[in-house]
Design a protein around this motif. Structure first.
Motif, PDB file in Angstrom:
ATOM      1  N   ARG A   1       0.827  -1.209   0.000  1.00  0.00           N
ATOM      2  CA  ARG A   1       0.000   0.000   0.000  1.00  0.00           C
ATOM      3  C   ARG A   1       0.859   1.255   0.000  1.00  0.00           C
ATOM      4  NH1 ARG A   1      -1.827   3.886   3.081  1.00  0.00           N
ATOM      5  NH2 ARG A   1      -0.555   3.206   4.833  1.00  0.00           N
ATOM      6  N   THR A   2       1.973   1.199   0.716  1.00  0.00           N
ATOM      7  CA  THR A   2       2.847   2.369   0.825  1.00  0.00           C
ATOM      8  C   THR A   2       3.803   2.483  -0.349  1.00  0.00           C
ATOM      9  OG1 THR A   2       2.751   2.193   3.235  1.00  0.00           O
ATOM     10  CG2 THR A   2       4.551   3.509   2.295  1.00  0.00           C
ATOM     11  N   ASN A   3       4.366   1.364  -0.784  1.00  0.00           N
ATOM     12  CA  ASN A   3       5.486   1.409  -1.726  1.00  0.00           C
ATOM     13  C   ASN A   3       5.108   1.294  -3.197  1.00  0.00           C
ATOM     14  OD1 ASN A   3       8.230   1.431  -0.143  1.00  0.00           O
ATOM     15  ND2 ASN A   3       6.861   0.079   1.005  1.00  0.00           N
ATOM     16  N   LEU A   4       4.015   0.643  -3.528  1.00  0.00           N
ATOM     17  CA  LEU A   4       3.650   0.551  -4.945  1.00  0.00           C
ATOM     18  C   LEU A   4       3.413   1.938  -5.561  1.00  0.00           C
ATOM     19  CD1 LEU A   4       1.368  -2.619  -5.143  1.00  0.00           C
ATOM     20  CD2 LEU A   4       3.676  -2.324  -6.067  1.00  0.00           C
ATOM     21  N   PRO A   5       2.666   2.828  -4.906  1.00  0.00           N
ATOM     22  CA  PRO A   5       2.502   4.158  -5.501  1.00  0.00           C
ATOM     23  C   PRO A   5       3.802   4.957  -5.590  1.00  0.00           C
ATOM     24  CG  PRO A   5       0.821   3.744  -3.839  1.00  0.00           C
ATOM     25  CD  PRO A   5       1.846   2.659  -3.700  1.00  0.00           C
TER      26      PRO A   5
END
Length: 471
Positions: free
Chosen positions: A266-270
């Motif tokens: 949730r934090t790193n993909l974007p």
């Protein structure tokens, strides 16, 4: 377009991708992921200073040399070492190596894309690949990711070309590239899944009687296995084997469901692909023509499997980079569909611009960040301690040790529950100095600091730094 015009567009595109990686090229490794970057650079320096043998990589910890380590095949550090030897120690030279590998990987991606889509869509794929935050950051990092991408995409293109054009030599050469890719980053093995799909599509029931495929498999899997097995016999730190046995295998089928993994994605993909990039990937996968491009779809699914099995367990953002090529390819196909609308070309251009702006906003603060305090303290350590002195740093992160260009230990690496006993063990092994990071000692409840102040001479240094002389 004529052949010359196509070549000009390709050259300009690759030049653009190179150019956006040149700002901050002279940065030290002490920025984002300084542990991994400085470790990689220290291996290159140790090649020069101790043993110029690509099969014997050495870290600066834990203990006196030789600290042989079981890590990736050292193509990147080996080339950096030679550049340092010929032209001197310059961080720009170190970063030029991964940038060069990345540009080669972009060219391989272009060759792959042209087998699936039009030239324009292939160029779009390369552009997306070049402007993703994850590729901007880690294609110029002093790390092995770019070399892995280059070998992985080279293997893919050679295999597809060899199979489709019945050139057995290219299939065998693809095995060499795949072996190098896996030796650089073991998760690159997931790229073998779409190659199986290519072979099944081409050979069908004759798949298992094709000699070149057996040779490919033997080279691609056998050489990395032999390399890591051999290195584990000489290495004092079996990192590759240790990560697999301690972290991946025990949690192989459950990590992707954990709260930690979900929060990581949730934090790193974007921040690695941007929301626009993620949206394009999803659209491209959903709209994929499976009858014509099913091996491309299998590639996408294979890399999603890699995220679920490997990245969900390891949870380092740079492990996401192996998904970037297929994400770019599918994203370009999504943009090609958008371009067919009445205002589609303007909309597609706006999406690319949005990705570029988001990448700029994400990457630039990290590129501008240098750990100046750490580098200043490292300069004092070099001034106040002999070059051959064994030292202990008060952190688990070896960045201060690497920046100081000293050999020694990290606090907590031997007896984390008894720091005083651990320090005495280091002293017995020859440690001469203890160096907190600007007065800080990781995990210390005050006992170790009190012991140091009571027992050892403290060398005061301007700026609040200090060095303890242990013997």
């Amino acid at each position: 377009m004529s052949r010359v015009s196509r070549a000009v567009v390709t050259i300009l595109l690759l030049a653009f991708i190179t150019a956006i990686r040149l700002p901050y090229i002279a940065n030290s490794p002490y920025e984002y992921d300084s542990w991994r970057q400085s470790d990689t650079e220290s291996i290159a320096l140790n090649f020069i200073e101790h043993r110029m043998n690509i099969f014997f990589p050495q870290l600066n910890y834990d203990g006196p040399l030789p600290n042989y380590v079981q890590l990736e095949f050292q193509m990147t550090t080996w080339l950096i070492a030679w550049l340092y030897r010929w032209f001197g120690h310059d961080y720009a030279l170190a970063r030029a190596v991964p940038i060069g590998f990345f540009v080669m990987s972009a060219y391989f991606l272009l060759l792959i894309a042209r087998r699936y889509v039009t030239d324009r869509t292939a160029w779009t794929a390369v552009l997306l690949y070049g402007i993703m935050p994850v590729t901007i950051l880690y294609s110029r990092a002093i790390m092995p990711e770019s070399a892995a991408l280059c070998c992985m995409l080279g293997a893919y293109w050679l295999f597809v070309k060899g199979v489709e054009e019945s050139k057995r030599g290219l299939v065998v050469l693809s095995g060499v590239f795949m072996a190098l890719a896996i030796a650089e980053k073991i998760p690159a093995v997931f790229t073998g899944i779409p190659l199986i799909a290519v072979a099944v599509q081409a050979y069908k029931h004759r798949l298992f009687v094709r000699t070149e495929l057996w040779i490919f498999a033997a080279i691609a899997l056998g050489l990395p296995f032999l390399y890591f097995q051999w290195l584990s016999t000489v290495a004092e730190f079996p990192f590759v084997t240790g990560i697999a046995t301690k972290h991946i295998w025990p949690h192989l089928l459950e990590s992707f469901r954990s709260n930690e993994a979900l929060e990581f994605f949730r934090t790193n993909l974007p921040s690695t692909f941007t929301w626009c990039g993620i949206g394009l990937f999803v659209i491209g996968l959903l709209c994929l023509d499976w009858r014509r491009h099913w091996s491309l779809g299998v590639w996408a699914i294979a890399m999603l499997l890699e995220l679920a099995v490997i990245v969900a367990t390891i949870r380092f953002d740079y492990y996401l980079i192996l998904t970037a090529p297929v994400a770019a390819l599918l994203g370009a196909q999504a943009l090609a569909r958008i371009g067919r609308w009445r205002v589609g070309k303007a909309a597609a251009a706006a999406v690319i611009l949005a990705i570029g702006c988001q990448s700029y906003a994400i990457a630039v603060p990290l590129l501008q960040g240098q750990q100046t305090v750490l580098m200043q303290q490292a300069a004092w350590v070099q001034r106040y301690t002999p070059k051959n002195a064994l030292v202990v740093v008060g952190t688990d992160d070896p960045s201060l040790l690497n920046a100081s260009r000293r050999i020694g230990w990290r606090t907590g690496s031997l007896l984390p529950d008894d720091p005083v006993k651990e320090l005495n063990a280091f002293i017995a092994d020859g440690a001469r100095y203890f160096i907190p990071l600007q007065g800080h000692i990781d995990g210390d409840d005050g006992r170790l600091a009190a012991y140091l102040n009571e027992r050892f001479q403290r060398i005061e240094i301007p700026g609040g730094y200090s060095i303890y002389k242990l013997q």
